[in-house]
Design an enzyme around this catalytic site. Structure first.
Site, PDB file in Angstrom:
ATOM      1  CD  GLU A 174     -10.787  75.270   8.977  1.00  0.00           C
ATOM      2  OE1 GLU A 174     -10.541  74.050   8.823  1.00  0.00           O
ATOM      3  OE2 GLU A 174     -11.695  75.686   9.709  1.00  0.00           O
TER       4      GLU A 174
ATOM      5  CB  CYS B 174      -8.338  76.082  12.471  1.00  0.00           C
ATOM      6  SG  CYS B 174      -8.109  74.425  11.810  1.00  0.00           S
TER       7      CYS B 174
HETATM    8  N1  THU Z   1     -12.783  70.184  11.023  1.00  0.00           N
HETATM    9  C1  THU Z   1     -12.199  70.958  10.054  1.00  0.00           C
HETATM   10  O1  THU Z   1     -11.580  70.442   9.113  1.00  0.00           O
HETATM   11  N2  THU Z   1     -12.320  72.306  10.152  1.00  0.00           N
HETATM   12  C2  THU Z   1     -13.087  72.942  11.078  1.00  0.00           C
HETATM   13  O2  THU Z   1     -13.171  74.166  11.051  1.00  0.00           O
HETATM   14  C3  THU Z   1     -13.831  72.157  12.071  1.00  0.00           C
HETATM   15  C4  THU Z   1     -13.465  70.734  12.170  1.00  0.00           C
HETATM   16  C5  THU Z   1     -12.715  68.733  10.891  1.00  0.00           C
HETATM   17  C6  THU Z   1     -11.840  68.019  11.864  1.00  0.00           C
HETATM   18  C7  THU Z   1     -12.432  66.626  11.816  1.00  0.00           C
HETATM   19  O3  THU Z   1     -11.885  65.930  10.699  1.00  0.00           O
HETATM   20  C8  THU Z   1     -13.902  66.850  11.545  1.00  0.00           C
HETATM   21  O4  THU Z   1     -14.001  68.184  11.050  1.00  0.00           O
HETATM   22  C9  THU Z   1     -14.784  66.697  12.766  1.00  0.00           C
HETATM   23  O5  THU Z   1     -14.319  67.449  13.807  1.00  0.00           O
END
Ligand code: THU
Length: 162
Positions: A77, A117
């Protein structure tokens, strides 16, 4: 002892079946899902994709980018909204769709934005003074819909001078 006064906040999320999505949202879901497959997540193996439509109808997508130094990794995000705001600072993001895949890549996983985020999304809502609809994909064929980040981040930090 007398009870203190309370502030009670309510938030509501809608559960939307995929088949009820309109063409714009369905397209964003597809874009986010494609982006999920391209995520760079060798450490968590949790792949996340996000897609957004700006007010002029342009669509963009991104995914999480991890790093061997774990805190350096960035969520899908924030990569996405950072990119669109860097390039189109005057165009309001209107709808954000987020999808994820299980660590073994076998099926889609439930995803809701992390705290960082949520704070980041709230910044863009405040800048444009307009809500961003957030659709979060779930493995059961439904999505959670928040009409605004307010429903995911009540009492957000938003004023340096109050
Ligand atoms: N992550 C995201 O990219 N967006 C989210 O809304 C939740 C978490 C990613 C961060 C990390 O690379 C992986 O998911 C595990 O936490």
């Amino acid at each position: 002892m007398e009870e203190n006064r309370k502030i009670i906040s309510t938030s509501s999320l809608e559960i939307v079946p995929v088949e009820k999505l309109d063409a714009v949202r369905l397209n964003l879901l597809q874009l986010a899902s494609n982006a999920t497959d391209l995520a760079y997540a060798p450490y968590s193996n949790f792949r996340v994709g996000a897609a957004v439509i700006l007010e002029d109808g342009q669509t963009f997508w991104a995914n999480n980018q991890e790093n061997i130094c774990f805190p350096v990794g960035v969520c899908a995000e924030r990569i996405l909204l950072g990119y669109t705001h860097a390039n189109f600072p005057d165009l309001k993001p209107e709808i954000l769709v987020i999808t994820a895949k299980k660590s073994d890549n076998s099926a889609s996983a439930t995803v809701t934005p992390c705290g960082l985020c949520r704070q980041s999304i709230s910044e863009y809502e405040r800048k444009f003074n307009a809500p961003i609809e957030i659709l979060m994909n779930r493995p059961d064929g439904t999505l959670l819909r928040a009409n605004s980040i307010q429903d995911l981040l009540p009492y957000q930090f938003e004023d340096l001078n109050k």
